[in-house]
Design a protein around this motif. Sequence first.
Motif, PDB file in Angstrom:
ATOM      1  N   PHE A  91       0.801  -1.230   0.000  1.00  0.00           N
ATOM      2  CA  PHE A  91       0.000   0.000   0.000  1.00  0.00           C
ATOM      3  C   PHE A  91       0.830   1.274   0.000  1.00  0.00           C
ATOM      4  CE2 PHE A  91      -2.458  -3.377   1.935  1.00  0.00           C
ATOM      5  CZ  PHE A  91      -3.654  -3.294   1.243  1.00  0.00           C
ATOM      6  N   ILE A  92       2.093   1.181   0.416  1.00  0.00           N
ATOM      7  CA  ILE A  92       2.996   2.333   0.425  1.00  0.00           C
ATOM      8  C   ILE A  92       4.090   2.098  -0.615  1.00  0.00           C
ATOM      9  CG2 ILE A  92       4.574   3.718   1.790  1.00  0.00           C
ATOM     10  CD1 ILE A  92       1.750   4.006   2.706  1.00  0.00           C
ATOM     11  N   PHE A  93       4.337   3.114  -1.457  1.00  0.00           N
ATOM     12  CA  PHE A  93       5.325   2.986  -2.531  1.00  0.00           C
ATOM     13  C   PHE A  93       6.305   4.161  -2.486  1.00  0.00           C
ATOM     14  CE2 PHE A  93       1.709   0.528  -3.812  1.00  0.00           C
ATOM     15  CZ  PHE A  93       2.227  -0.541  -4.524  1.00  0.00           C
ATOM     16  N   LYS A  94       7.461   3.936  -3.098  1.00  0.00           N
ATOM     17  CA  LYS A  94       8.456   4.994  -3.224  1.00  0.00           C
ATOM     18  C   LYS A  94       8.288   5.710  -4.557  1.00  0.00           C
ATOM     19  CE  LYS A  94      12.411   3.648  -0.370  1.00  0.00           C
ATOM     20  NZ  LYS A  94      13.853   3.269  -0.381  1.00  0.00           N
ATOM     21  N   LYS A  95       8.303   7.034  -4.512  1.00  0.00           N
ATOM     22  CA  LYS A  95       8.256   7.819  -5.739  1.00  0.00           C
ATOM     23  C   LYS A  95       9.655   7.908  -6.348  1.00  0.00           C
ATOM     24  CE  LYS A  95       6.292  11.424  -3.811  1.00  0.00           C
ATOM     25  NZ  LYS A  95       5.623  12.739  -3.672  1.00  0.00           N
ATOM     26  N   ALA A  96       9.730   8.498  -7.512  1.00  0.00           N
ATOM     27  CA  ALA A  96      11.010   8.605  -8.213  1.00  0.00           C
ATOM     28  C   ALA A  96      12.043   9.374  -7.400  1.00  0.00           C
ATOM     29  CB  ALA A  96      10.801   9.265  -9.576  1.00  0.00           C
ATOM     30  N   ASN A  97      11.565  10.355  -6.596  1.00  0.00           N
ATOM     31  CA  ASN A  97      12.491  11.157  -5.800  1.00  0.00           C
ATOM     32  C   ASN A  97      12.809  10.534  -4.441  1.00  0.00           C
ATOM     33  OD1 ASN A  97      10.130  11.525  -4.394  1.00  0.00           O
ATOM     34  ND2 ASN A  97      10.026  13.747  -4.684  1.00  0.00           N
ATOM     35  N   GLY A  98      12.273   9.330  -4.190  1.00  0.00           N
ATOM     36  CA  GLY A  98      12.548   8.634  -2.942  1.00  0.00           C
ATOM     37  C   GLY A  98      11.531   8.860  -1.851  1.00  0.00           C
ATOM     38  N   ASP A  99      10.611   9.801  -2.022  1.00  0.00           N
ATOM     39  CA  ASP A  99       9.575  10.046  -1.022  1.00  0.00           C
ATOM     40  C   ASP A  99       8.561   8.909  -1.030  1.00  0.00           C
ATOM     41  OD1 ASP A  99      10.785  12.406  -0.359  1.00  0.00           O
ATOM     42  OD2 ASP A  99       9.473  13.649  -1.615  1.00  0.00           O
ATOM     43  N   LEU A 100       7.868   8.770   0.086  1.00  0.00           N
ATOM     44  CA  LEU A 100       6.843   7.734   0.193  1.00  0.00           C
ATOM     45  C   LEU A 100       5.480   8.287  -0.183  1.00  0.00           C
ATOM     46  CD1 LEU A 100       7.876   6.074   3.584  1.00  0.00           C
ATOM     47  CD2 LEU A 100       8.424   5.316   1.264  1.00  0.00           C
ATOM     48  N   THR A 101       4.659   7.434  -0.777  1.00  0.00           N
ATOM     49  CA  THR A 101       3.315   7.833  -1.164  1.00  0.00           C
ATOM     50  C   THR A 101       2.393   6.627  -1.096  1.00  0.00           C
ATOM     51  OG1 THR A 101       1.994   8.958  -2.862  1.00  0.00           O
ATOM     52  CG2 THR A 101       3.640   7.376  -3.626  1.00  0.00           C
ATOM     53  N   THR A 102       1.088   6.863  -1.110  1.00  0.00           N
ATOM     54  CA  THR A 102       0.136   5.758  -1.096  1.00  0.00           C
ATOM     55  C   THR A 102      -0.031   5.193  -2.497  1.00  0.00           C
ATOM     56  OG1 THR A 102      -1.859   7.042  -1.573  1.00  0.00           O
ATOM     57  CG2 THR A 102      -1.100   6.996   0.717  1.00  0.00           C
ATOM     58  N   PHE A 103      -0.725   4.075  -2.591  1.00  0.00           N
ATOM     59  CA  PHE A 103      -0.993   3.436  -3.880  1.00  0.00           C
ATOM     60  C   PHE A 103      -1.869   4.291  -4.785  1.00  0.00           C
ATOM     61  CE2 PHE A 103      -4.362   2.187  -1.015  1.00  0.00           C
ATOM     62  CZ  PHE A 103      -5.506   2.263  -1.782  1.00  0.00           C
ATOM     63  N   MET A 104      -2.481   5.349  -4.245  1.00  0.00           N
ATOM     64  CA  MET A 104      -3.352   6.203  -5.030  1.00  0.00           C
ATOM     65  C   MET A 104      -2.574   7.221  -5.867  1.00  0.00           C
ATOM     66  SD  MET A 104      -6.475   5.227  -4.468  1.00  0.00           S
ATOM     67  CE  MET A 104      -7.554   6.604  -4.847  1.00  0.00           C
ATOM     68  N   ASN A 105      -1.293   7.364  -5.612  1.00  0.00           N
ATOM     69  CA  ASN A 105      -0.507   8.331  -6.374  1.00  0.00           C
ATOM     70  C   ASN A 105      -0.421   7.910  -7.838  1.00  0.00           C
ATOM     71  OD1 ASN A 105       2.089   9.641  -7.480  1.00  0.00           O
ATOM     72  ND2 ASN A 105       1.847  10.633  -5.489  1.00  0.00           N
ATOM     73  N   GLU A 106      -0.473   8.883  -8.753  1.00  0.00           N
ATOM     74  CA  GLU A 106      -0.465   8.576 -10.177  1.00  0.00           C
ATOM     75  C   GLU A 106       0.853   7.968 -10.640  1.00  0.00           C
ATOM     76  OE1 GLU A 106       0.899  12.896 -11.999  1.00  0.00           O
ATOM     77  OE2 GLU A 106      -1.105  12.100 -12.412  1.00  0.00           O
ATOM     78  N   GLU A 107       1.930   8.110  -9.859  1.00  0.00           N
ATOM     79  CA  GLU A 107       3.197   7.470 -10.207  1.00  0.00           C
ATOM     80  C   GLU A 107       3.120   5.953 -10.036  1.00  0.00           C
ATOM     81  OE1 GLU A 107       6.840   8.831  -8.650  1.00  0.00           O
ATOM     82  OE2 GLU A 107       6.439  10.954  -9.030  1.00  0.00           O
ATOM     83  N   VAL A 108       2.161   5.491  -9.239  1.00  0.00           N
ATOM     84  CA  VAL A 108       1.971   4.056  -9.029  1.00  0.00           C
ATOM     85  C   VAL A 108       0.893   3.582  -9.997  1.00  0.00           C
ATOM     86  CG1 VAL A 108       1.383   2.262  -7.377  1.00  0.00           C
ATOM     87  CG2 VAL A 108       2.555   4.339  -6.592  1.00  0.00           C
ATOM     88  N   SER A 109       1.282   2.769 -10.959  1.00  0.00           N
ATOM     89  CA  SER A 109       0.315   2.282 -11.937  1.00  0.00           C
ATOM     90  C   SER A 109      -0.636   1.277 -11.299  1.00  0.00           C
ATOM     91  CB  SER A 109       1.029   1.632 -13.123  1.00  0.00           C
ATOM     92  OG  SER A 109       1.662   0.430 -12.721  1.00  0.00           O
ATOM     93  N   SER A 110      -1.787   1.130 -11.914  1.00  0.00           N
ATOM     94  CA  SER A 110      -2.765   0.160 -11.425  1.00  0.00           C
ATOM     95  C   SER A 110      -2.187  -1.250 -11.467  1.00  0.00           C
ATOM     96  CB  SER A 110      -4.043   0.236 -12.262  1.00  0.00           C
ATOM     97  OG  SER A 110      -4.979  -0.739 -11.848  1.00  0.00           O
ATOM     98  N   ALA A 111      -1.484  -1.576 -12.525  1.00  0.00           N
ATOM     99  CA  ALA A 111      -0.899  -2.913 -12.657  1.00  0.00           C
ATOM    100  C   ALA A 111       0.130  -3.174 -11.570  1.00  0.00           C
ATOM    101  CB  ALA A 111      -0.260  -3.066 -14.035  1.00  0.00           C
ATOM    102  N   GLU A 112       0.955  -2.171 -11.256  1.00  0.00           N
ATOM    103  CA  GLU A 112       1.982  -2.334 -10.222  1.00  0.00           C
ATOM    104  C   GLU A 112       1.339  -2.552  -8.857  1.00  0.00           C
ATOM    105  OE1 GLU A 112       5.788   0.111  -8.296  1.00  0.00           O
ATOM    106  OE2 GLU A 112       4.470   1.067  -9.780  1.00  0.00           O
ATOM    107  N   PHE A 113       0.282  -1.816  -8.572  1.00  0.00           N
ATOM    108  CA  PHE A 113      -0.388  -1.935  -7.282  1.00  0.00           C
ATOM    109  C   PHE A 113      -1.108  -3.275  -7.137  1.00  0.00           C
ATOM    110  CE2 PHE A 113      -4.597  -1.096  -5.135  1.00  0.00           C
ATOM    111  CZ  PHE A 113      -4.121  -1.292  -3.848  1.00  0.00           C
TER     112      PHE A 113
END
Length: 524
Positions: A91-113
């Motif tokens: 449910f928690i993912f790393k963004k490109a800049n290293g920050d943490l975000t939820t699975f709802m962030n657009e950087e996290v694709s539906s397939a990846e989640f």
Amino acid sequence: MRYRQKIQQSYITKRMKTNVLAIILSGAVATLAIGDAMAQTQNSRSTYFLEGSTYRHELNPAFMGERGYVSFPGLGNLTIGAQSTGGVGDFIFKKANGDLTTFMNEEVSSAEFLKGLPKRLKVGVNVDESILSLGFHAWGGFNTLGISVKSNANVFMPDELFKFMKNGVASETGSSYNVKNVNIVSTNYAEIAFGHAREINERLTVGAKVKALVGLAKATMHIDELNILASQDQWTITPKNAELYMSAKGLIVPTKGETGNYQEDDYILDANGDRTPILKDGTDGQISYDDIDFDTDNLGPTGFGMAIDLGATYKLNDEWTFSASLLDLGFISWKNTTKGTMSKDFTFDGFSDISVKDDGTDNNKKLDTQVDELVDDLADLAKFDKAGEGLKRTTALAATLHLGAQYTLPAYDRLSFGFLSTTRMQGKHSWTEAHVSANVAPLSWFEASVNYALSNFGSDAGIMLNFHPRGFNFFIGADVPMCKYEPAYYAPISRAAVNVNMGINFTFGPKHKRKYKTVETQSL
């Protein structure tokens, strides 16, 4: 008004309204009930084959203590456990800049989640605190008397709910989702237990416990189905067989009509999408979660019940011993119950402004802000109408079955190996575990167990250390997940189970000697 007075902040309010998703994201259900987290569970299963363990009788009432004992008040036996079929990394993912975000962030694709998401998410937390416990040899066997406080909190959610949250309107023509079997349950009670174990002959030992139960609080939410039709214009939710029960003495559960505390989505929108002063039909009868409180002058037990534990051990010979136990066969009858139902169609505004973009400004939302907003939106899916209060209901405890086998080395009888099968019977929250251990007692006052377990929640390994010189007993142990950890949030990435157990007790009397000597038979 009485409803607006914040007498005491209720965990039901937090869990039912604002913390459901936060619980999932943390990988544990801290509590869904009122008050502090206290759980229905047993001792760490790492103590099952340690003969010097003071509290083995909690796992099998046929186990007899090495000596009599009296517990250190409040610290005789403390167990905390958590299990999840999903990890924080789901449910928690790393963004490109290293920050943490939820699975709802657009950087996290539906397939990846969705690729790592379990089909059915089960999360639970158990805590067991012994207030006072006593054990002694008398009346032809070993007797125990214990007072403890227990709780058990569980969440069951299908992956379809998270697909809906992530994908929303997946096409121009709209999308539909069928979310089945959403369950949240928490049981909190005090227990007074009397147990007796005795040797029947040179091989067979039996034991039983009778428990008087005092209900403290119970919360249950069950939704058979949420049929969701998401279009470009609006999202329509059709619930089916959705019920909410909250039991606690002094619990105040007002409606929005009683408090006048309405939310933005309670009002009808005009053709331009602007809010009008007109409330949607049925809004006045909906439970106002923000205003759930306690009357501190009217607190106390809210139910009573009974339960039994049964157990037996069979010593085939000097090498092999078999055992079985069935725990928590019982019920609690609850009073002071408020019931909620959800049967009417309603519109949902969706999960807005959560899939944040990284635009290089200082306006990017931090992880905790994203979670808070996501939880607030998720809470809008639980629009329960108040259907009754002061009701009574009876619920069964979650029973546990243990089946064990222990082999002691003939050449070195201080070393043994054990296998333990555990089955927890709790409907959709049921689980099973296979547990193997190596147990050694190199000194008369010290023993240890190293173990490995495989269950619905993955695999874990643990250790238990038990110090039991004459007059004193201290034990401590932990089981930790055998999985990858994410350094950014120091939590398991995938499914996991963790358990911590410790206690301080004072022992008395000589070491117990078996009444019968084992008759040697042919070894297996």
